[in-house]
Design an enzyme around this catalytic site. Structure first.
Site, short mmCIF file in Angstrom:
data_model
loop_
_atom_site.label_atom_id
_atom_site.label_comp_id
_atom_site.label_asym_id
_atom_site.label_seq_id
_atom_site.Cartn_x
_atom_site.Cartn_y
_atom_site.Cartn_z
N THR A 188 0.87 -1.19 0.00
CA THR A 188 0.00 0.00 0.00
C THR A 188 0.90 1.23 0.00
OG1 THR A 188 -0.27 -0.26 2.41
CG2 THR A 188 -2.05 -1.08 1.00
N LYS A 244 4.19 -6.98 3.93
CA LYS A 244 3.96 -5.57 3.62
C LYS A 244 3.70 -4.84 4.93
CE LYS A 244 0.58 -3.45 3.25
NZ LYS A 244 -0.14 -2.44 4.15
N THR A 272 -0.96 -1.57 9.44
CA THR A 272 -1.45 -2.85 8.84
C THR A 272 -0.23 -3.57 8.34
OG1 THR A 272 -3.44 -1.76 8.14
CG2 THR A 272 -2.85 -3.78 6.97
N GLU A 320 6.71 4.85 6.97
CA GLU A 320 6.25 6.08 6.32
C GLU A 320 7.03 7.28 6.83
OE1 GLU A 320 1.65 4.51 5.69
OE2 GLU A 320 2.12 5.90 7.30
N ASN A 354 -0.19 10.56 6.08
CA ASN A 354 -1.40 10.10 6.76
C ASN A 354 -2.48 11.17 6.83
OD1 ASN A 354 -0.98 7.22 7.84
ND2 ASN A 354 0.97 8.23 8.17
N THR A 394 -7.74 10.66 0.79
CA THR A 394 -8.14 11.58 -0.27
C THR A 394 -7.10 11.66 -1.36
OG1 THR A 394 -7.23 13.40 1.06
CG2 THR A 394 -9.59 12.99 1.19
#
Length: 406
Positions: free
Chosen positions: A156, A182, A196, A278, A401, A406
């Site tokens: 992702t 992942k 996740t 991230e 995040n 969006t």
């Protein structure tokens, strides 16, 4: 080994085939549906998130493992949609996919293990993965490239695929273990037997499900349960271990060599998740020693790893060791502040609860500029210890995040 470019044909366990395609779930149009198929029903063990809000595939996956007595023929993973907080419709979508996969691959629906990852609260369009199942079936293969296709399709916010493998000799037979995972955000797995982050482990050893469960729990405890990026425990976290038995090597839970190899693969994958976090600019190994017990060592490690003040200091390479002290102090673990010592790498920063004489702040700042560094804390109250891997917290993490849905 964890470099996907070095994955060779003899690194993969026999008895499994892999494929991945574009099902149209990800808005990006990238591959988003991956399948692994065991040539024969494989022994299975799984661990799932301890979050009390769980995704539909976890509910269905648990039921299927129970009904099949711990055996799996097909693993079906979609990315781009977590199929969580989707109510009865989410469960129905998951069951439809499993039924369609069972028909395509000539097995029972309860021999299909489903997984999902992506945004929470959006209905999963089951018709999309179902429509590409014939394409998946036609492209299945046991090559390293197909294994990497599987790894890429389940991503992702990951920036790269994550794989690891190991091999060992058992009674003259070569046993192979390979894993793929992942995860880049919403990472603080608290996996329990019954995060996740999605992890799929494959071996060609012959292992009974009960022994497989024991081996998996042992490996997870020292790997995936020892990492955190942001302190959030996902609704979808899953670790699945499958054993095809194709090597002919019989293994039980007491096999120390296999346990060590499995732990090696799991630890490699766990560290790859942290490294690909991230917005991450620093990867930190916490070494907590001298705690009252191992449990307290872990409690302190998590308090440090989840502190926004600590993590933002690391983002700026700021040797603000007082924030480490504060986190240990409020963690709830037994401590004596006057016995605490802290090191950044080889440089001691704190001794007996206070700053060391001749503290070289410039040297400490320089050390913390490295992408990877070690922070060691000795509590001086017992023999408890743990290793834990975590990251800094950057503005880029906030940007990723803030805009995720969006």
């Amino acid at each position: 080994m964890n470099d996907s470019s070095l994955l060779s044909p003899d690194a993969l366990p026999s008895g499994f085939r892999f494929a991945a395609v574009k099902a149209g779930i990800k808005p990006s149009g990238k591959p988003d549906f991956a399948v692994a198929v065991a040539d024969q029903p494989a022994s299975a063990a799984a661990m799932f998130t301890s979050n009390r809000v769980v995704a539909a595939p976890i509910i269905i996956g648990r039921r299927h493992l129970e009904r099949s007595a711990g055996h799996v023929r097909v693993v079906a993973v979609n990315a781009g949609n977590a199929n969580c907080a989707t109510g009865h419709a989410g469960l129905e979508a998951c069951q439809q996919i499993c039924a369609a996969a069972a028909e395509i691959f000539h097995c029972e629906p309860h021999e299909v293990f489903p997984s999902s990852t992506g945004i929470i609260g959006v209905p999963l369009p089951a018709e999309k993965p179902i429509a590409v199942l014939p394409q998946i079936a036609a492209s299945l293969s046991a090559t390293p490239e197909h294994f990497l296709q599987f790894a890429r399709a389940i991503m992702t916010t990951d920036t790269k695929p994550k794989v690891a493998h190991a091999s060992l000799n058992v009674d003259g037979k070569t046993v192979r273990i390979a894993g793929v995972c992942k995860g880049a955000g919403m990472i603080h797995p608290q996996l329990v037997p019954h995060a996740t982050m999605l992890v799929y482990l494959f071996t060609d050893a012959a292992i009974q499900p009960s022994d497989l469960n024991t081996l998996l729990q042992q490996s997870v405890e020292v790997s995936f349960n020892r990492i955190s990026i942001d302190g959030d425990t996902s609704t979808n976290d899953t670790v699945l271990l499958l054993a095809s038995g194709a090597s002919g090597a019989q293994i039980d839970h007491a096999n120390a060599s296999f346990a060590a190899a499995l732990a090696e693969v799991c630890t490699s994958l766990a560290r790859q998740i942290v490294d690909d976090g991230e917005g991450v600019t620093h990867v930190v190994e916490l070494q907590i020693e001298g705690a009252a017990n191992d449990c307290d060592a872990l409690i302190i490690a998590k308090a440090i790893a989840h502190s926004p003040l600590v993590k933002t200091a690391w983002a700026g390479s700021d040797p603000n060791w007082g924030r480490l002290m504060a986190a240990a102090g409020y963690s709830g673990a037994e401590i004596d502040p006057e016995r605490i010592s802290i090191w950044f790498g080889e440089q001691q920063i704190c001794e007996s609860g206070g700053r060391v004489t001749g503290f070289d702040e410039a040297a400490a700042h320089s050390y913390l500029k490295q992408r990877e560094f070690t922070v060691r804390m000795h509590l001086g109250v017992g023999n408890g210890q743990c290793r834990f891997w975590t990251t800094d917290l950057t503005a880029e993490y906030v940007h990723i995040n803030a805009d995720y849905s969006t």
